[in-house]
Design a protein around this motif. Sequence first.
Motif, mmCIF file in Angstrom:
data_model
loop_
_atom_site.group_PDB
_atom_site.id
_atom_site.type_symbol
_atom_site.label_atom_id
_atom_site.label_comp_id
_atom_site.label_asym_id
_atom_site.label_seq_id
_atom_site.Cartn_x
_atom_site.Cartn_y
_atom_site.Cartn_z
ATOM 1 N N ASN A 7 -27.642 46.651 -31.910
ATOM 2 C CA ASN A 7 -27.660 47.906 -31.162
ATOM 3 C C ASN A 7 -26.259 48.277 -30.673
ATOM 4 O O ASN A 7 -25.829 49.434 -30.787
ATOM 5 C CB ASN A 7 -28.608 47.781 -29.971
ATOM 6 C CG ASN A 7 -28.701 49.067 -29.162
ATOM 7 O OD1 ASN A 7 -29.096 50.114 -29.682
ATOM 8 N ND2 ASN A 7 -28.322 48.993 -27.892
ATOM 9 N N ALA A 63 -30.717 41.430 -32.053
ATOM 10 C CA ALA A 63 -31.100 42.836 -31.859
ATOM 11 C C ALA A 63 -30.127 43.543 -30.919
ATOM 12 O O ALA A 63 -29.757 44.699 -31.152
ATOM 13 C CB ALA A 63 -32.521 42.917 -31.316
ATOM 14 N N GLU A 115 -31.155 49.451 -36.861
ATOM 15 C CA GLU A 115 -32.091 48.400 -36.470
ATOM 16 C C GLU A 115 -31.507 47.036 -36.830
ATOM 17 O O GLU A 115 -30.591 46.936 -37.661
ATOM 18 C CB GLU A 115 -33.456 48.596 -37.137
ATOM 19 C CG GLU A 115 -33.414 48.677 -38.641
ATOM 20 C CD GLU A 115 -34.795 48.916 -39.223
ATOM 21 O OE1 GLU A 115 -35.331 47.951 -39.820
ATOM 22 O OE2 GLU A 115 -35.331 50.033 -39.055
ATOM 23 N N ALA A 116 -32.048 46.008 -36.205
ATOM 24 C CA ALA A 116 -31.502 44.661 -36.381
ATOM 25 C C ALA A 116 -31.565 44.200 -37.832
ATOM 26 O O ALA A 116 -30.661 43.507 -38.318
ATOM 27 C CB ALA A 116 -32.249 43.684 -35.476
ATOM 28 N N ASN A 117 -32.644 44.581 -38.540
ATOM 29 C CA ASN A 117 -32.790 44.153 -39.934
ATOM 30 C C ASN A 117 -31.648 44.667 -40.812
ATOM 31 O O ASN A 117 -31.247 44.001 -41.769
ATOM 32 C CB ASN A 117 -34.132 44.622 -40.502
ATOM 33 C CG ASN A 117 -35.292 43.790 -39.976
ATOM 34 O OD1 ASN A 117 -35.085 42.676 -39.499
ATOM 35 N ND2 ASN A 117 -36.497 44.321 -40.062
#
Length: 291
Positions: free
Chosen positions: A255, A251, A261-263
């Motif tokens: 960022n 994550a 987002e991390a996904n």
Amino acid sequence: MRTFHFEKEKYGFELLMDLHKFETNPTIFFEPKPHTTDFFEIFIFEKAKGEIELNGNTFTIGKNTLFFISPYQKKSCEIDITEVKGFHLVFQNDFLSDFFDDKLFVYRLQYFYNSKHPQYLQLEKEAYDKIQFILNEIISEINNFQNDSLHIIRSLLYFSLSKLNRLYCKEYDLSSETQANSVLYKFKEALEIHIRKFHSVEAYCNILNVSRHQLNEIVKIHFGSTSIEIIHFRLLQEIKMELRYSNKTVAEIANELSFSEANNMTRFFNRHENVTPSSYRQYYQNDRYSS
């Protein structure tokens, strides 16, 4: 991670390059732990036993092999210093770019800042012998420095780098035209500066003030890939380096690399590498370079 800094006053006067033979350098040292430098390096091995890991790729050193390392790229070396013969060339960009009034010079060389092709080249004996002769001339000028030595060294270095560029381009089927449209090299420069923030072709077109069609056409001719492919190659390299050489979470990496987002980063990485970021990191957790 340790960073090695360039010694400008090593010889008692400012010289933004250095060159020595491995076998005659009593302070020769190959750092086995991951590290970076703030200068350009070319390892030129006539012979050696060992491996180099560069940007997450491991290479076994063969006869007449060269490795091209750009500033702040991660590498580690496992090399037997009793079996090494060749040259270590280092320089800062200003040594040539200021003299030739060309800030983009190093970006014109296909083996530097190349995220698609290996920064590695193996030479035939004839080609190696030619490069070796020029490098010995440079060493001679450094050791017997005179008023005109800087000009001779710059000329010989320029010749060597340009000749190696031709050989590298022939090996990987790339354009060796170093005086092509400057947009091409400004694109490479922009990638190094902005890849952690911008991932779209449109963003780089805006930075370079060119159309998408113009950029794609130029990049396709000289790199053999589309603009978005080059951006993705470079972004993947950045993700891999973070996964391998930092303790940041997925994550946190997402960022810092400007994914919403991390996904999204996970999907991007999985699509191109067929493995998730977490699995990629886990695979390398217990390798010899981890610490």
